[in-house]
Scaffold this active site. Structure first.
Site, PDB file in Angstrom:
ATOM      1  N   CYS A  36      70.453   9.284  21.098  1.00 40.93           N
ATOM      2  CA  CYS A  36      69.884   9.920  19.901  1.00 40.93           C
ATOM      3  C   CYS A  36      70.924  10.202  18.821  1.00 40.93           C
ATOM      4  CB  CYS A  36      69.127  11.185  20.291  1.00 40.93           C
ATOM      5  SG  CYS A  36      67.706  10.838  21.343  1.00 40.93           S
ATOM      6  N   LYS A  83      60.065  14.965  17.601  1.00 36.64           N
ATOM      7  CA  LYS A  83      60.243  13.518  17.510  1.00 36.64           C
ATOM      8  C   LYS A  83      59.963  12.841  18.841  1.00 36.64           C
ATOM      9  CE  LYS A  83      65.317  13.251  18.110  1.00 36.64           C
ATOM     10  NZ  LYS A  83      65.476  12.249  19.132  1.00 36.64           N
ATOM     11  N   ASP A  86      68.306  17.652  19.380  1.00 36.68           N
ATOM     12  CA  ASP A  86      67.699  17.744  20.714  1.00 36.68           C
ATOM     13  C   ASP A  86      68.406  18.675  21.701  1.00 36.68           C
ATOM     14  OD1 ASP A  86      66.172  15.775  19.496  1.00 36.68           O
ATOM     15  OD2 ASP A  86      66.965  14.147  20.721  1.00 36.68           O
TER      16      ASP A  86
END
Length: 161
Positions: A114, A82, A21
């Site tokens: 995450c 995601k 991310d």
């Protein structure tokens, strides 16, 4: 000695690099983001040289934007959208199995959500996890440091497992 063996040695034939991310929207928010990006770029270069799969996830890219431009996602072996915290979707898990990878080098954001959930999910699947602390961060330093403590405790081998 058994504990050391269980930590897992990294080999190019059994390792994948996971970039979690590292997206544009987070640039002004994440502590040490330039360092996170630098590590991600360096790991991408290493993945090319060493022929190690490089998996990128993007959390809700319509909201948070895509991976920062410094990371050339066209060179990644997989880019996965995601909407869950963990990087370990069915597609990512299948990619690891297909590539016969038993170790992951993990970096990205946010450390306490995450990255932590990804590490826990990978461990539950029997995958050895190595977190690059210089390439992992959060918006707040206490969250980052707490995540590293939890990760250290979670990833260490247990005499009870």
């Amino acid at each position: 000695m058994a504990a050391i063996a269980r930590l897992g040695r990294l080999t190019t034939s059994s390792t994948a690099f996971f970039c979690c991310d590292v997206q544009e929207r987070f640039r002004p928010l994440i502590k040490f983001y330039p360092a996170v990006i630098n590590v991600a770029v360096n790991m991408l270069a290493a993945s090319e040289i060493l022929e190690v799969p490089y998996v990128v996830t993007e959390q809700a890219s319509r909201v948070f934007g895509h991976t920062v431009e410094e990371i050339d996602v066209k060179k990644a072996s997989m880019v996965e959208e995601k909407t869950q915290f963990s990087m370990v979707s069915e597609a990512v898990a299948a990619h690891l199995v297909a590539q016969e990878r038993t170790s992951v080098v993990l970096f990205g954001i946010e450390a306490h959500v995450c990255v932590l959930q990804t590490a826990l999910d990978l461990r539950s699947r029997g995958i050895d996890v190595h977190v690059l602390t210089d390439g992992t961060s959060s918006q707040n330093t206490p969250d980052r440091l707490t995540a590293f403590r939890v990760l250290a405790l979670s990833l260490l081998p247990s005499p009870f497992s």
